[in-house]
Design a protein around this motif. Structure first.
Motif, short mmCIF file in Angstrom:
data_model
loop_
_atom_site.label_atom_id
_atom_site.label_comp_id
_atom_site.label_asym_id
_atom_site.label_seq_id
_atom_site.Cartn_x
_atom_site.Cartn_y
_atom_site.Cartn_z
N LEU A 225 0.64 -1.30 0.05
CA LEU A 225 -0.08 0.03 0.00
C LEU A 225 0.83 1.19 -0.02
N MET A 226 1.79 1.24 0.72
CA MET A 226 2.79 2.41 0.71
C MET A 226 3.45 2.60 -0.62
N HIS A 227 3.80 1.69 -1.41
CA HIS A 227 4.31 1.79 -2.70
C HIS A 227 3.15 2.28 -3.64
N ALA A 228 2.02 1.77 -3.44
CA ALA A 228 1.13 2.25 -4.26
C ALA A 228 0.60 3.76 -4.17
N GLU A 229 0.82 4.05 -2.72
CA GLU A 229 0.52 5.49 -2.54
C GLU A 229 1.66 6.28 -2.97
N ASP A 230 2.71 5.84 -2.97
CA ASP A 230 3.87 6.58 -3.57
C ASP A 230 3.85 6.77 -5.00
N GLN A 231 3.27 5.61 -5.67
CA GLN A 231 3.14 5.87 -7.29
C GLN A 231 2.27 7.06 -7.34
N LEU A 232 1.09 6.84 -6.71
CA LEU A 232 0.23 7.82 -6.80
C LEU A 232 0.67 9.32 -6.88
N ILE A 233 1.43 9.48 -5.69
CA ILE A 233 1.83 10.96 -5.39
C ILE A 233 2.58 11.34 -6.45
N THR A 234 3.88 10.55 -6.75
CA THR A 234 4.98 10.92 -7.65
C THR A 234 4.39 10.92 -9.03
N THR A 235 3.33 10.49 -9.44
CA THR A 235 2.68 10.43 -10.85
C THR A 235 1.86 11.86 -10.90
N GLU A 236 1.19 12.15 -9.75
CA GLU A 236 0.53 13.61 -9.68
C GLU A 236 1.59 14.63 -9.89
N THR A 237 2.69 14.56 -9.11
CA THR A 237 3.88 15.52 -9.32
C THR A 237 4.39 15.52 -10.73
N LEU A 238 4.53 14.52 -11.37
CA LEU A 238 5.21 14.25 -12.71
C LEU A 238 4.06 15.02 -13.60
N LYS A 239 2.73 14.81 -13.30
CA LYS A 239 1.71 15.28 -14.19
C LYS A 239 1.72 16.87 -14.34
N SER A 240 2.12 17.52 -12.89
CA SER A 240 2.23 18.97 -13.04
C SER A 240 3.49 19.51 -13.76
N ILE A 241 4.64 18.75 -13.73
CA ILE A 241 5.69 19.33 -14.36
C ILE A 241 5.62 18.99 -15.82
N VAL A 242 5.12 18.01 -16.13
CA VAL A 242 4.74 17.56 -17.66
C VAL A 242 4.16 18.91 -18.25
N LYS A 243 3.02 19.08 -17.74
CA LYS A 243 2.23 20.10 -18.46
C LYS A 243 2.96 21.42 -18.47
N GLU A 244 3.64 21.76 -17.40
CA GLU A 244 4.65 22.86 -17.55
C GLU A 244 5.49 23.18 -18.50
N MET A 245 6.33 21.65 -18.63
CA MET A 245 7.15 21.51 -19.94
C MET A 245 6.67 21.59 -21.12
N ILE A 246 5.47 20.98 -21.29
CA ILE A 246 4.66 21.24 -22.72
C ILE A 246 4.25 22.61 -22.89
N LEU A 247 4.13 23.30 -21.90
CA LEU A 247 3.77 24.74 -22.14
C LEU A 247 5.08 25.50 -22.52
N MET A 248 6.24 25.10 -22.00
CA MET A 248 7.44 25.50 -22.45
C MET A 248 7.78 25.17 -23.92
N ASN A 249 7.46 24.07 -24.22
CA ASN A 249 7.86 23.55 -25.62
C ASN A 249 7.06 24.29 -26.47
N LYS A 250 5.85 24.55 -26.09
CA LYS A 250 4.79 25.48 -27.07
C LYS A 250 5.73 26.83 -27.37
N LYS A 251 5.90 27.42 -26.15
CA LYS A 251 6.51 28.64 -26.23
C LYS A 251 7.79 28.81 -26.92
N PHE A 252 8.45 28.01 -27.20
CA PHE A 252 9.78 28.02 -27.72
C PHE A 252 9.83 27.36 -29.14
N SER A 253 8.54 26.70 -29.47
CA SER A 253 8.41 26.24 -30.73
C SER A 253 7.92 27.25 -32.12
N LYS A 254 7.41 28.44 -31.20
CA LYS A 254 6.96 29.66 -32.15
C LYS A 254 8.18 30.36 -32.71
#
Length: 103
Positions: A74-103
């Motif tokens: 269960l601890m491992h499962a919750e760790d996976q959930l939390i880290t993936t939530e964090t990753l989601k936020s970071i990836v969304k920001e990185m995609i925005l940066m990629n969009k900005k710099f692709s122009k």
């Protein structure tokens, strides 16, 4: 009521699927495929919703007075959930940066 192990594996599976989709979305955005990246972000969010639903079932179970036994799985499962939530936020920001710099 589902067994704790089943819920833990659902958490791990759905979080893992979301994590894979997030990395695919990031690769797509790096290549300028922003529509495909957005589709994968949406798929990842669907997987995360499933994971959160499984997690919430544990919270409901405990709130109803059925004590949850904390296990390494269960601890491992919750760790996976939390880290993936964090990753989601970071990836969304990185995609925005990629969009900005692709122009």
């Amino acid at each position: 009521m589902e067994k704790l192990e089943e819920i833990s594996f659902k958490l791990i599976s759905n979080s893992g699927e979301a994590r894979s989709l997030l990395f695919e979305a990031l690769r797509d955005s790096r290549e300028g495929n922003f529509e495909e990246a957005e589709k994968k972000i949406n798929e990842a969010e669907t997987s995360m919703l499933k994971a959160h639903e499984s997690h919430f079932s544990l919270i409901q179970q405990e709130a109803a007075g059925d004590k949850i036994e904390i296990s390494l799985l269960l601890m491992h499962a919750e760790d996976q959930l939390i880290t993936t939530e964090t990753l989601k936020s970071i990836v969304k920001e990185m995609i925005l940066m990629n969009k900005k710099f692709s122009k």
